[in-house]
Design a protein around this motif. Structure first.
Motif, mmCIF file in Angstrom:
data_model
loop_
_atom_site.group_PDB
_atom_site.id
_atom_site.type_symbol
_atom_site.label_atom_id
_atom_site.label_comp_id
_atom_site.label_asym_id
_atom_site.label_seq_id
_atom_site.Cartn_x
_atom_site.Cartn_y
_atom_site.Cartn_z
ATOM 1 N N UNK A 1 11.148 61.487 66.412
ATOM 2 C CA UNK A 1 12.330 61.362 65.912
ATOM 3 C C UNK A 1 12.967 61.032 64.955
ATOM 4 N N UNK A 2 14.349 60.513 65.227
ATOM 5 C CA UNK A 2 15.187 60.919 64.035
ATOM 6 C C UNK A 2 15.351 59.807 63.233
ATOM 7 N N UNK A 3 14.983 60.076 61.644
ATOM 8 C CA UNK A 3 15.396 59.388 60.359
ATOM 9 C C UNK A 3 16.844 59.710 59.532
ATOM 10 N N UNK A 4 17.595 58.750 59.448
ATOM 11 C CA UNK A 4 19.165 59.167 58.491
ATOM 12 C C UNK A 4 18.408 59.082 56.928
ATOM 13 N N UNK A 5 17.087 58.758 56.636
ATOM 14 C CA UNK A 5 16.745 58.549 55.190
ATOM 15 C C UNK A 5 15.429 57.680 54.913
ATOM 16 N N UNK A 6 14.834 56.976 53.545
ATOM 17 C CA UNK A 6 13.275 56.542 53.381
ATOM 18 C C UNK A 6 13.958 55.682 53.196
ATOM 19 N N UNK A 7 14.120 54.096 53.422
ATOM 20 C CA UNK A 7 14.407 53.157 52.479
ATOM 21 C C UNK A 7 13.749 52.570 51.611
ATOM 22 N N UNK A 8 11.916 52.202 51.581
ATOM 23 C CA UNK A 8 11.616 51.748 50.795
ATOM 24 C C UNK A 8 10.414 52.571 51.232
ATOM 25 N N UNK A 9 9.116 52.768 50.118
ATOM 26 C CA UNK A 9 8.209 53.045 49.941
ATOM 27 C C UNK A 9 6.674 52.109 49.311
ATOM 28 N N UNK A 10 6.236 51.491 50.168
ATOM 29 C CA UNK A 10 5.029 50.446 49.179
ATOM 30 C C UNK A 10 3.537 50.924 49.664
ATOM 31 N N UNK A 11 2.595 51.096 48.408
ATOM 32 C CA UNK A 11 1.583 51.554 48.779
ATOM 33 C C UNK A 11 0.395 49.782 48.274
ATOM 34 N N UNK A 12 -0.525 49.722 49.107
ATOM 35 C CA UNK A 12 -1.007 48.336 48.884
ATOM 36 C C UNK A 12 -2.673 48.912 49.618
ATOM 37 N N UNK A 13 -3.267 49.666 48.010
ATOM 38 C CA UNK A 13 -4.696 49.102 48.064
ATOM 39 C C UNK A 13 -4.595 51.121 48.508
ATOM 40 N N UNK A 14 -5.106 51.349 49.632
ATOM 41 C CA UNK A 14 -4.890 52.844 50.765
ATOM 42 C C UNK A 14 -4.654 52.905 51.414
ATOM 43 N N UNK A 15 -3.741 52.047 51.469
ATOM 44 C CA UNK A 15 -2.617 52.138 53.005
ATOM 45 C C UNK A 15 -0.794 52.118 51.757
ATOM 46 N N UNK B 1 -0.080 55.566 56.967
ATOM 47 C CA UNK B 1 -0.849 56.318 55.922
ATOM 48 C C UNK B 1 -1.711 56.327 55.440
ATOM 49 N N UNK B 2 -3.177 56.693 55.220
ATOM 50 C CA UNK B 2 -3.867 56.227 54.450
ATOM 51 C C UNK B 2 -3.651 57.361 52.613
#
Length: 107
Positions: free
Chosen positions: A5-19, A48-49
Motif C-alpha cells: 500500500x502506498x500513501x501520500x500521508x495521514x489526514x486524520x487520526x481518531x481515537x474512540x475508546x480503545x480503537x 488499530x487497538x
C-alpha cells in the motif's frame, strides 16, 4: 507476493475508546485545488487497538531517528507553541526540496 500500500500521508487520526483510526490520503490524479495542486483524497483507513497504535508510533520514531542519523532527514527547531504543546517539524535534508502537498508521482 504480499499486497503493498502506498500513501501520500495521514489526514486524520481518531481515537474512540480503545480503537484508533488512521485515515490515509493520496493525491488525486484528477482533482486540483485553486492553486492547481492535487487535492488530498481519502484512500484507506487503518484501524488499530490503542496498544498496537502506540507500538507502531514507537517503531516509526525509531525509523525516523535512523533517517536523522543517516542525514536523510533533518530536524528543524521547534515551532512556536500551539495550544501549550511544542511542535517539532521535520524536513527533508537540504538539496531535496519538496512541497508538503506534492508527490513525485505527479511531477
Amino acid at each position: 507476493m504480499h499486497a503493498e500500500l502506498y500513501t501520500d500521508g495521514i489526514e486524520e487520526i481518531t481515537v474512540s475508546g480503545t480503537i484508533v483510526r488512521v485515515d490515509l490520503v493520496s493525491l488525486s490524479p484528477t482533482e486540483r485545488d485553486a492553486n492547481n495542486v492535487p487535492k488530498r483524497v481519502f484512500s484507506q483507513r487503518l484501524i488499530l487497538s490503542v496498544e498496537a497504535f502506540a507500538n507502531s508510533v514507537d517503531v516509526m520514531q525509531k525509523a525516523l531517528q535512523g533517517l536523522v542519523d543517516a542525514g536523510v532527514v533533518r530536524r528543524n527547531q521547534p515551532a512556536e507553541p500551539h495550544n501549550g504543546a511544542s511542535i517539532v517539524r521535520d524536513a527533508l535534508a537540504p538539496n531535496t526540496p519538496r512541497s508538503h502537498n506534492v508527490s513525485s508521482n505527479f511531477r
